[in-house]
Design a protein around this motif. Structure first.
Motif, PDB file in Angstrom:
ATOM      1  N   ALA A 121      -7.522   0.181  -2.999  1.00  5.63           N
ATOM      2  CA  ALA A 121      -8.968   0.859  -3.505  1.00  5.63           C
ATOM      3  C   ALA A 121      -9.872   0.784  -2.133  1.00  5.63           C
ATOM      4  O   ALA A 121      -9.470   0.041  -1.123  1.00  5.63           O
ATOM      5  CB  ALA A 121      -9.768   0.198  -4.546  1.00  5.63           C
ATOM      6  N   THR A 122     -10.833   1.512  -2.240  1.00  6.05           N
ATOM      7  CA  THR A 122     -11.717   1.466  -1.061  1.00  6.05           C
ATOM      8  C   THR A 122     -13.164   0.812  -1.588  1.00  6.05           C
ATOM      9  O   THR A 122     -13.621   1.285  -2.825  1.00  6.05           O
ATOM     10  CB  THR A 122     -12.168   2.940  -0.412  1.00  6.05           C
ATOM     11  N   VAL A 123     -13.865  -0.106  -1.009  1.00  9.76           N
ATOM     12  CA  VAL A 123     -15.044  -0.716  -1.124  1.00  9.76           C
ATOM     13  C   VAL A 123     -16.138   0.402  -0.875  1.00  9.76           C
ATOM     14  O   VAL A 123     -16.473   0.685   0.094  1.00  9.76           O
ATOM     15  CB  VAL A 123     -15.454  -2.032  -0.549  1.00  9.76           C
ATOM     16  N   THR A 169     -14.222  -0.657   3.514  1.00  8.17           N
ATOM     17  CA  THR A 169     -12.796  -1.276   3.684  1.00  8.17           C
ATOM     18  C   THR A 169     -11.760  -1.014   2.501  1.00  8.17           C
ATOM     19  O   THR A 169     -12.235  -0.696   1.458  1.00  8.17           O
ATOM     20  CB  THR A 169     -12.851  -3.043   3.657  1.00  8.17           C
ATOM     21  N   THR A 170     -10.424  -0.682   3.005  1.00  5.56           N
ATOM     22  CA  THR A 170      -9.550  -0.641   2.001  1.00  5.56           C
ATOM     23  C   THR A 170      -8.849  -1.881   1.722  1.00  5.56           C
ATOM     24  O   THR A 170      -8.341  -2.697   2.464  1.00  5.56           O
ATOM     25  CB  THR A 170      -8.619   0.593   2.548  1.00  5.56           C
ATOM     26  N   VAL A 171      -8.984  -2.019   0.279  1.00  3.81           N
ATOM     27  CA  VAL A 171      -8.200  -3.308  -0.122  1.00  3.81           C
ATOM     28  C   VAL A 171      -7.105  -3.158  -1.162  1.00  3.81           C
ATOM     29  O   VAL A 171      -6.872  -2.183  -1.642  1.00  3.81           O
ATOM     30  CB  VAL A 171      -9.331  -4.418  -0.863  1.00  3.81           C
ATOM     31  N   ASP A 172      -6.007  -4.165  -1.092  1.00  4.86           N
ATOM     32  CA  ASP A 172      -4.945  -4.195  -2.020  1.00  4.86           C
ATOM     33  C   ASP A 172      -5.400  -4.653  -3.336  1.00  4.86           C
ATOM     34  O   ASP A 172      -6.504  -5.078  -3.317  1.00  4.86           O
ATOM     35  CB  ASP A 172      -3.810  -4.637  -1.421  1.00  4.86           C
ATOM     36  N   ALA A 173      -4.508  -4.562  -4.255  1.00  2.00           N
ATOM     37  CA  ALA A 173      -4.668  -4.986  -5.654  1.00  2.00           C
ATOM     38  C   ALA A 173      -4.820  -6.623  -5.817  1.00  2.00           C
ATOM     39  O   ALA A 173      -5.537  -6.951  -6.879  1.00  2.00           O
ATOM     40  CB  ALA A 173      -3.687  -4.388  -6.674  1.00  2.00           C
ATOM     41  N   THR A 174      -4.690  -7.318  -4.699  1.00  2.00           N
ATOM     42  CA  THR A 174      -4.862  -8.898  -4.898  1.00  2.00           C
ATOM     43  C   THR A 174      -5.600  -9.543  -3.883  1.00  2.00           C
ATOM     44  O   THR A 174      -5.647 -10.396  -3.527  1.00  2.00           O
ATOM     45  CB  THR A 174      -3.380  -9.488  -4.601  1.00  2.00           C
ATOM     46  N   ALA A 175      -6.419  -8.368  -3.381  1.00  2.00           N
ATOM     47  CA  ALA A 175      -7.268  -8.645  -1.926  1.00  2.00           C
ATOM     48  C   ALA A 175      -8.378  -9.807  -2.686  1.00  2.00           C
ATOM     49  O   ALA A 175      -9.118  -9.511  -3.661  1.00  2.00           O
ATOM     50  CB  ALA A 175      -7.633  -7.665  -1.327  1.00  2.00           C
ATOM     51  N   LYS A 176      -9.191 -10.453  -1.677  1.00  2.00           N
ATOM     52  CA  LYS A 176     -10.457 -10.937  -1.974  1.00  2.00           C
ATOM     53  C   LYS A 176     -11.587 -10.426  -1.363  1.00  2.00           C
ATOM     54  O   LYS A 176     -11.410  -9.831  -0.428  1.00  2.00           O
ATOM     55  CB  LYS A 176     -10.291 -12.482  -1.148  1.00  2.00           C
ATOM     56  N   LEU A 177     -12.689 -10.230  -2.166  1.00  2.00           N
ATOM     57  CA  LEU A 177     -13.682  -9.446  -1.707  1.00  2.00           C
ATOM     58  C   LEU A 177     -15.030 -10.254  -1.072  1.00  2.00           C
ATOM     59  O   LEU A 177     -15.399  -9.749  -0.146  1.00  2.00           O
ATOM     60  CB  LEU A 177     -14.146  -8.411  -2.992  1.00  2.00           C
ATOM     61  N   ALA A 178     -15.336 -11.407  -1.900  1.00  2.00           N
ATOM     62  CA  ALA A 178     -16.297 -12.378  -1.391  1.00  2.00           C
ATOM     63  C   ALA A 178     -16.094 -13.409  -2.069  1.00  2.00           C
ATOM     64  O   ALA A 178     -15.174 -13.925  -2.770  1.00  2.00           O
ATOM     65  CB  ALA A 178     -17.729 -11.412  -2.090  1.00  2.00           C
ATOM     66  N   VAL A 179     -17.259 -14.338  -1.717  1.00  2.00           N
ATOM     67  CA  VAL A 179     -17.107 -15.551  -2.208  1.00  2.00           C
ATOM     68  C   VAL A 179     -18.602 -15.951  -3.073  1.00  2.00           C
ATOM     69  O   VAL A 179     -19.598 -15.726  -2.222  1.00  2.00           O
ATOM     70  CB  VAL A 179     -16.856 -16.772  -1.078  1.00  2.00           C
ATOM     71  N   ILE A 180     -18.538 -16.531  -4.054  1.00  2.00           N
ATOM     72  CA  ILE A 180     -19.827 -17.026  -4.776  1.00  2.00           C
ATOM     73  C   ILE A 180     -20.006 -18.475  -4.709  1.00  2.00           C
ATOM     74  O   ILE A 180     -18.781 -19.210  -4.884  1.00  2.00           O
ATOM     75  CB  ILE A 180     -19.697 -16.475  -6.178  1.00  2.00           C
ATOM     76  N   ARG A 236       0.890   1.315   4.124  1.00  2.00           N
ATOM     77  CA  ARG A 236      -0.303   0.538   4.283  1.00  2.00           C
ATOM     78  C   ARG A 236      -1.096   0.781   5.669  1.00  2.00           C
ATOM     79  O   ARG A 236      -0.486   1.006   6.635  1.00  2.00           O
ATOM     80  CB  ARG A 236      -0.059  -0.768   4.215  1.00  2.00           C
ATOM     81  N   ASP A 237      -2.364   1.233   5.676  1.00  2.00           N
ATOM     82  CA  ASP A 237      -3.300   1.523   6.766  1.00  2.00           C
ATOM     83  C   ASP A 237      -2.733   2.629   7.933  1.00  2.00           C
ATOM     84  O   ASP A 237      -2.913   2.731   8.786  1.00  2.00           O
ATOM     85  CB  ASP A 237      -3.238   0.132   7.706  1.00  2.00           C
ATOM     86  N   GLY A 238      -2.046   3.738   6.977  1.00  2.00           N
ATOM     87  CA  GLY A 238      -1.587   4.964   7.609  1.00  2.00           C
ATOM     88  C   GLY A 238      -0.302   4.699   8.073  1.00  2.00           C
ATOM     89  O   GLY A 238       0.215   5.523   8.984  1.00  2.00           O
ATOM     90  N   ARG A 239       0.521   3.358   7.807  1.00  2.00           N
ATOM     91  CA  ARG A 239       1.689   3.362   8.566  1.00  2.00           C
ATOM     92  C   ARG A 239       2.741   4.486   8.088  1.00  2.00           C
ATOM     93  O   ARG A 239       2.576   4.695   7.039  1.00  2.00           O
ATOM     94  CB  ARG A 239       2.269   1.820   8.287  1.00  2.00           C
ATOM     95  N   ILE A 240       3.501   5.037   9.138  1.00  2.00           N
ATOM     96  CA  ILE A 240       4.578   5.957   8.863  1.00  2.00           C
ATOM     97  C   ILE A 240       5.782   5.286   8.442  1.00  2.00           C
ATOM     98  O   ILE A 240       6.312   4.389   8.919  1.00  2.00           O
ATOM     99  CB  ILE A 240       4.813   6.767  10.164  1.00  2.00           C
ATOM    100  N   MET A 241       6.499   5.730   7.196  1.00  5.06           N
ATOM    101  CA  MET A 241       7.518   5.035   6.726  1.00  5.06           C
ATOM    102  C   MET A 241       8.708   6.086   6.625  1.00  5.06           C
ATOM    103  O   MET A 241       8.627   7.246   7.106  1.00  5.06           O
ATOM    104  CB  MET A 241       7.272   5.029   5.068  1.00  5.06           C
ATOM    105  N   LYS A 242       9.944   5.733   6.496  1.00  5.16           N
ATOM    106  CA  LYS A 242      11.074   6.473   6.571  1.00  5.16           C
ATOM    107  C   LYS A 242      10.816   7.744   5.703  1.00  5.16           C
ATOM    108  O   LYS A 242      11.380   8.915   6.347  1.00  5.16           O
ATOM    109  CB  LYS A 242      12.422   5.688   6.433  1.00  5.16           C
ATOM    110  N   GLU A 243      10.420   7.569   4.627  1.00  2.09           N
ATOM    111  CA  GLU A 243      10.173   9.043   3.600  1.00  2.09           C
ATOM    112  C   GLU A 243       9.109  10.037   4.000  1.00  2.09           C
ATOM    113  O   GLU A 243       9.306  11.148   3.830  1.00  2.09           O
ATOM    114  CB  GLU A 243      10.042   8.400   2.097  1.00  2.09           C
ATOM    115  N   ASP A 244       8.200   9.622   5.010  1.00  2.00           N
ATOM    116  CA  ASP A 244       7.336  10.363   5.527  1.00  2.00           C
ATOM    117  C   ASP A 244       8.018  11.200   6.305  1.00  2.00           C
ATOM    118  O   ASP A 244       7.788  12.519   6.881  1.00  2.00           O
ATOM    119  CB  ASP A 244       6.009   9.593   6.191  1.00  2.00           C
ATOM    120  N   VAL A 245       9.007  10.685   7.204  1.00  2.00           N
ATOM    121  CA  VAL A 245       9.666  11.262   8.270  1.00  2.00           C
ATOM    122  C   VAL A 245      10.416  12.344   7.654  1.00  2.00           C
ATOM    123  O   VAL A 245      10.439  13.712   8.002  1.00  2.00           O
ATOM    124  CB  VAL A 245      10.329  10.585   9.269  1.00  2.00           C
ATOM    125  N   ALA A 246      11.089  12.215   6.576  1.00  2.00           N
ATOM    126  CA  ALA A 246      11.989  13.266   5.797  1.00  2.00           C
ATOM    127  C   ALA A 246      10.934  14.244   5.179  1.00  2.00           C
ATOM    128  O   ALA A 246      11.626  15.544   5.218  1.00  2.00           O
ATOM    129  CB  ALA A 246      12.699  12.445   4.698  1.00  2.00           C
TER     130      ALA A 246
END
Length: 506
Positions: A121-123, A169-180, A236-246
């Motif tokens: 997701a994006t903050v 910021t783009t964060v994954d499903a297990t990321a830390k957002l902040a500290v209380i 992740r972060d726009g990384r090119i994967m094998k299937e993208d090339v295909a």
């Protein structure tokens, strides 16, 4: 204590993988289940979570290496056991920054559950800034996914001492957002952490395309004569994967193709006009809407058939029973329940409109999960009413009202927008007289409702003024023939012009 990081089960018949990317380096602190690295197999990409909280002590299998199932990838030194010497400075820095915790408790704000198949997701917006006092369950920030907006409540009362993921910021499903921080140390921690966002905010901008593409993707690009600029990365972060090339090769991209101009067909803008323009980045939701609609046009053999319906009988029935309906069921009687019922009735007679294409198969649905398109401040969403064909008028109206309100508030879950078999879109609420709706893939049909307008009609040889509405059925001509589309619209028209037919299943 040291915990080993090993290659997880890769799937049936898959015996090895390539280490594509490490998200952490030796000395970095990691939380349990935080993503450490990404492995790439012939079929899928596998993320490897941390088996324990602590510090990444060492990396055994570097990026680009091929590893087998259960192979050792690295080691985690759990907190309280620093491990290698290079780890200690990190631990000392962490301790030096911890006065806030003295006399108080620090609570991590994590990304909440985003929904099935949603991995990032994006903050979008922070409602609080570092140093602000927050109450438990008070909204801290809003995340934006491809489909919905997710509000993040505070897990505890205290002071927001650190924002780990700033806006954008783009964060994954297990990321830390902040500290209380709560307790006596919270107030002391806030000023020290207030300077952190400035340094943190610059991080996303510098990430750019300094991301290492998957090794197998590099090899495939070299073999196909493609440059990285000709392939759109889905990793992740726009990384090119094998299937993208295909996909790029399948789309006809070649080394000889001229690179696309950075600024598409944008006409020159005068300097004084440019000063009055405003450039706003498309939201993730809007990008997804744009992509899916264009994919629908490119994939389906889409055709639209039109008809019109005399709304006299439906309007008379509604006016006669609306007060009694509201009193008994606690919800207003609208037109959508009539249209939903009429469509369910017609779909039974023309099942291909309720079907979808899967490769070379046609999948017929013996149920109706009705999608009801709803406009929201952030874009069009389509909540789904499951088993609408088995629901009463009251149940349909209640479901539409509840999901419509949740859609406008951005509180729909991913599950509530998945699995639809047919869609109704009501452009009439905005004044539309006629339009051609676009299919919501993989569905094969969508009905467009429009504005009710008084028009002179020939009734039994006489001209009468009747409340008329144009109907538009867009359908996938690959599996729905013209006869089926016309039959569907005629059945909807008949059911609305004589609602008694719905009661008798005629």
């Amino acid at each position: 204590m040291t915990t080993e990081i090993r290659v997880p089960t890769l799937g049936e018949s898959v015996t090895e993988a390539t280490v594509a990317t490490w998200f952490k380096k030796p000395g970095d602190a990691v939380a349990v289940d935080e993503m450490l690295c990404e492995l790439e197999t012939d079929k899928v990409t596998v993320e490897v979570p941390s088996p324990a909280a602590g510090v990444l002590a060492d990396i055994v299998a570097a990026e680009g290496e091929t590893v087998g199932v259960d192979a050792l990838l690295g080691n985690i030194s759990e907190e309280g056991n620093a491990g290698p010497e290079e780890v200690k400075p990190k631990a000392e820095e962490k301790a030096a920054a911890a006065p806030a915790a003295a006399g108080g408790t620090s609570v991590d704000v994590m990304v909440p559950t985003l929904g099935e198949s949603v991995t990032e997701a994006t903050v979008a917006t922070w409602f609080k800034k570092v140093g602000d006092t927050v109450a438990q369950d008070e909204m801290l920030c809003e995340l934006e996914t491809d489909k919905v907006s997710v509000e993040v409540p505070s897990p505890a009362a205290g002071t927001l001492t650190e924002i780990v993921a700033p806006e954008g910021t783009t964060v994954d499903a297990t990321a830390k957002l902040a500290v209380i921080s709560s307790g006596e140390g919270a107030a002391a921690a806030a000023p020290a952490a207030a300077a952190a966002p400035a340094a943190t905010t610059s991080a996303p901008a510098s990430s750019g395309k300094d991301v290492e593409d998957a090794p197998s993707a590099k090899k495939a690009m070299a073999e196909a004569g493609l440059s990285a600029g000709q392939v759109s990365g889905s990793g992740r972060d726009g990384r090119i994967m094998k299937e993208d090339v295909a996909k790029a090769i399948a789309a006809g991209t070649s080394a000889a193709a001229a690179p696309a101009p950075a600024a598409a067909p944008r006409a020159p803008v005068a300097a004084d006009d440019a000063a009055r323009e405003e450039r706003v980045k498309m939201t993730r939701l809007r990008q997804t809407i744009a992509r899916r609609l264009k994919d629908s046009q490119n994939t389906a053999a889409m055709l639209t058939t039109y008809n019109e319906v005399d709304m006299t009988e439906v309007m008379a029935l509604r006016n006669e029973y609306k007060d009694l309906f509201l009193k008994k069921h606690g919800v207003k009687l609208g037109f959508m329940s009539f249209f939903t019922k009429a469509c369910c009735h017609a779909l039974k007679e023309v099942p291909e409109v309720n079907a979808e294409i899967d490769g070379t198969d046609i999948v017929y649905k013996n149920f109706v999960h009705m999608g009801i398109a709803a406009g929201t401040p952030t874009g069009l969403v389509v909540p789904v009413i499951r088993d609408a064909d088995a629901m009463s008028f009251a149940d349909i109206e209640k479901a539409i009202a509840e999901k419509g309100a949740r859609a406008r508030d951005g509180k729909l879950s991913m599950a509530e927008m998945q699995g639809g078999t047919f869609t109704i879109s009501n452009g009439g609420v905005y004044g539309s007289l006629m339009s051609s709706p676009i299919l919501n893939p993989p569905q094969s049909g969508i009905l467009g409702m429009h504005k009710i307008q008084d028009r002179p009609m020939a009734i039994n040889g006489k001209v009468e003024i009747r409340p008329m509405m144009y109907l538009a059925l867009s359908y996938d001509h690959r599996i729905v023939d013209g006869k089926g589309a016309v039959t569907f619209l005629v059945r909807v028209k008949e059911a609305l012009e004589d609602p008694r037919r719905l009661l008798m299943d005629l």
